[in-house]
Design an enzyme around this catalytic site. Structure first.
Site, PDB file in Angstrom:
ATOM      1  N   TYR A 161       0.858  -1.188   0.000  1.00 23.03           N
ATOM      2  CA  TYR A 161       0.000   0.000   0.000  1.00 23.03           C
ATOM      3  C   TYR A 161       0.890   1.232   0.000  1.00 23.03           C
ATOM      4  O   TYR A 161       1.869   1.295   0.748  1.00 23.03           O
ATOM      5  CB  TYR A 161      -0.886   0.006   1.251  1.00 23.03           C
ATOM      6  CG  TYR A 161      -1.775   1.224   1.380  1.00 23.03           C
ATOM      7  CD1 TYR A 161      -2.791   1.471   0.454  1.00 23.03           C
ATOM      8  CD2 TYR A 161      -1.615   2.125   2.439  1.00 23.03           C
ATOM      9  CE1 TYR A 161      -3.614   2.587   0.580  1.00 23.03           C
ATOM     10  CE2 TYR A 161      -2.446   3.230   2.571  1.00 23.03           C
ATOM     11  CZ  TYR A 161      -3.438   3.463   1.638  1.00 23.03           C
ATOM     12  OH  TYR A 161      -4.259   4.570   1.772  1.00 23.03           O
ATOM     13  N   ASP A 256       9.286   3.004  -0.219  1.00 21.77           N
ATOM     14  CA  ASP A 256       8.255   3.608   0.630  1.00 21.77           C
ATOM     15  C   ASP A 256       8.513   3.208   2.083  1.00 21.77           C
ATOM     16  O   ASP A 256       8.334   2.055   2.472  1.00 21.77           O
ATOM     17  CB  ASP A 256       6.872   3.131   0.149  1.00 21.77           C
ATOM     18  CG  ASP A 256       5.731   3.820   0.896  1.00 21.77           C
ATOM     19  OD1 ASP A 256       5.999   4.494   1.901  1.00 21.77           O
ATOM     20  OD2 ASP A 256       4.571   3.662   0.462  1.00 21.77           O
ATOM     21  N   LYS A 294       4.114   9.073   9.132  1.00 16.29           N
ATOM     22  CA  LYS A 294       3.875   8.538  10.480  1.00 16.29           C
ATOM     23  C   LYS A 294       4.878   9.043  11.521  1.00 16.29           C
ATOM     24  O   LYS A 294       4.684  10.085  12.119  1.00 16.29           O
ATOM     25  CB  LYS A 294       3.818   7.020  10.432  1.00 16.29           C
ATOM     26  CG  LYS A 294       2.673   6.533   9.500  1.00 16.29           C
ATOM     27  CD  LYS A 294       2.500   5.057   9.546  1.00 16.29           C
ATOM     28  CE  LYS A 294       1.578   4.546   8.451  1.00 16.29           C
ATOM     29  NZ  LYS A 294       0.175   4.449   8.799  1.00 16.29           N
TER      30      LYS A 294
HETATM   31  N1  PLP Z   1       2.702   4.214   2.320  1.00 15.15           N
HETATM   32  C1  PLP Z   1       2.638   3.292   3.292  1.00 15.15           C
HETATM   33  C2  PLP Z   1       3.653   2.181   3.328  1.00 15.15           C
HETATM   34  C3  PLP Z   1       1.648   3.362   4.268  1.00 15.15           C
HETATM   35  O1  PLP Z   1       1.590   2.428   5.227  1.00 15.15           O
HETATM   36  C4  PLP Z   1       0.714   4.423   4.211  1.00 15.15           C
HETATM   37  C5  PLP Z   1      -0.356   4.512   5.207  1.00 15.15           C
HETATM   38  O2  PLP Z   1      -0.620   3.646   5.978  1.00 15.15           O
HETATM   39  C6  PLP Z   1       0.833   5.358   3.181  1.00 15.15           C
HETATM   40  C7  PLP Z   1       1.832   5.229   2.250  1.00 15.15           C
HETATM   41  C8  PLP Z   1      -0.146   6.481   3.085  1.00 15.15           C
HETATM   42  O3  PLP Z   1       0.058   7.388   4.127  1.00 15.15           O
HETATM   43  P1  PLP Z   1      -1.130   8.353   4.582  1.00 15.15           P
HETATM   44  O4  PLP Z   1      -2.160   7.505   5.235  1.00 15.15           O
HETATM   45  O5  PLP Z   1      -0.450   9.323   5.521  1.00 15.15           O
HETATM   46  O6  PLP Z   1      -1.635   9.028   3.349  1.00 15.15           O
END
Ligand code: PLP
Length: 458
Positions: A161, A256, A294
């Site tokens: 994700y 990511d 986060k």
């Molecule tokens: N990338 C990863 C690996 C994530 O776990 C998340 C959210 O859980 C995101 C991107 C998206 O972040 P946000 O919820 O702050 O938009």
């Protein structure tokens, strides 16, 4: 179900929720004005059933709902709460920043300090742009990669994700898996056709994709530790291969670290691999771009895209890639992030490591004792438990074989023992610096009390 204490009744009366039927009344009120009663889908408990009450407060390792019920929190705001809720140093930094003005729409010294703090801990982050959400960060990383390469195609992996921008909302793991939808409606075929989805960890699929389409691939994006399909330990050499293929074909590797950054270890998932490579005598690889979220906001909205200076300088106002945000680098949010990062020293990571190890070991032992088949997925301090599997999974198909119904039993039983697990079998269990050995023992006891039995939502 436990009898409702008189204290609980009083609180529920005050909320206008007289009995546990009242929880339904709350849910209806919320759903009447907000889709599904929530502002982010997984909060609705569709993956485990039942009706969550609103949260009233959280302190340290504990979270309290509006009826005054306290739980040991293993969600920690989906990873952001790494130092524990309402840490005094973070709260005082936020207070001080707020009293100097909530938002200026102009650069502050603290933004530069946060960017420097990120770079000092994470060498591939040569330049940093702060944004407000992980979604913005990954979306911007794709835009930079497409601008740099003049190509359209993005490669992602099933079950990873990367936020909810259109191009990345294909086979995207936890939130979608929990809601039972493989891909989001509203993403046009035109956008989806430029996103190539491969099975995670599949070397052949990856090399074939590059052999066939290499000259069209702008970027490969991958979670440094896949943790949105439960926690998957990256197979040895897989991310190095992505890095090599990207370099050979002129594509951009985007790592990511929104979830894993400064959480899986001091330098995120990349740092774990770098340390293993150095120990094994391999040349460490580096991503071209990396995204954080986060932890770097410590519970307030801060995220970032970072990476090679030449790529980052494609961003406006230096380069031609437009990206902007009214609240980007907001001073109050940055104060929370900086205070949080400054609490994360070597001792802090040693403590997170220890507590996480005690918890996963103790939970696993109780599950074995109760005869519940399970596997533990783990990378650094990140872990999750897959019920019904005998081996830690790697691909999303393997993850999907887990026993999500049994997870729901465990979730509800632990909740009635005062433990808040993530409301989905596809999420990591998050520990914080506020979790003590005593909290760990209580969670392990709660698993023992569950003993693998059926448990329904109240
Ligand atoms: N990338 C990863 C690996 C994530 O776990 C998340 C959210 O859980 C995101 C991107 C998206 O972040 P946000 O919820 O702050 O938009």
């Amino acid at each position: 179900m436990k009898p409702i204490s008189s204290q609980l009744k009083t609180k529920m009366n005050r909320l206008g929720l007289r009995t546990l039927r009242g929880e339904k009344a709350w849910e209806e009120r919320a759903a009447d004005v907000m889709p599904g009663g929530v502002n982010s889908p997984v909060r609705a408990w569709n993956g485990v059933g039942g009706h969550p009450l609103p949260i009233a407060s959280a302190k340290g390792a504990m979270i309290t709902d509006a009826a005054g019920r306290e739980f040991i929190d293993l969600v920690d705001s989906w990873g952001a709460g790494i130092v524990g809720h309402a840490h005094p140093q973070v709260v005082s930094a936020v207070r001080a920043a707020a009293s100097n003005g909530l938002s200026f729409g102009a650069t502050t010294e603290a933004e530069v300090e946060l960017a420097e703090e990120i770079r000092a801990r994470y060498a591939p982050a040569q330049k940093v742009r702060l944004v407000s959400t992980g979604t913005e960060a990954t979306m911007t990383a794709l835009r930079i990669a497409r601008a740099a390469t003049g190509r359209d195609v993005i490669v992602k992996f099933a079950g990873c994700y990367h936020g909810h921008s259109d191009a990345l909302l294909v086979a995207a793991g936890s939130g979608l898996a929990t809601s039972g939808v493989p891909d989001s409606a509203g993403v046009t075929a035109g956008v989806a056709k430029d996103t190539m989805v491969l099975p995670y960890g599949d070397v052949d699929a990856l090399t074939d994709a590059f052999a066939e389409h290499g000259s069209r691939i702008a970027a490969v994006i991958v979670e440094a530790v896949p943790a949105n399909m439960g926690v998957v330990s990256p197979p040895e050499g897989f991310h190095r291969l992505i890095s090599q293929l990207c370099r050979n074909e002129g594509a951009v590797m985007i790592l990511d670290e929104v979830l894993s950054g400064f959480r899986a270890g001091p330098a995120g998932g990349w740092g774990l691999e770098r340390d293993a490579d150095v120990a094994a005598g391999h040349e460490p690889w580096s991503p071209d771009l990396v995204t954080f979220g986060k932890v770097i906001g410590g519970g307030l909205p801060v995220a970032s895209v970072a990476g090679r200076a030449d790529l980052m300088d494609l961003l406006a106002p230096v380069g031609a890639v437009y990206q902007a945000g009214t609240l980007s680098g907001n001073p109050v949010a940055v104060a929370a992030g900086l205070a949080t990062m400054r609490l994360l020293d070597d001792d802090a990571y040693a403590r997170l490591d220890k507590v996480s190890a005690l918890l996963r070991k103790g939970v696993s032992e109780q599950l074995h004792a109760a005869g519940v088949p399970h596997a533990v997925g783990r990378a650094g301090t990140l872990f999750s438990i897959f019920l019904g599997l005998s081996e830690p999974p790697i691909t999303f198909d393997e993850v999907s074989d887990q026993d999500a119904l049994r997870y729901s039993d465990m979730f509800h039983s632990l909740r009635s023992s005062g433990v808040a697990l993530p409301p989905s079998a596809y999420e990591a269990w998050f520990v914080s610096l506020a979790h003590t050995e005593a909290h760990v023992d209580r969670v392990i006891d709660a698993v023992k009390t569950w003993g693998g039995r059926e448990a329904k939502a109240p």
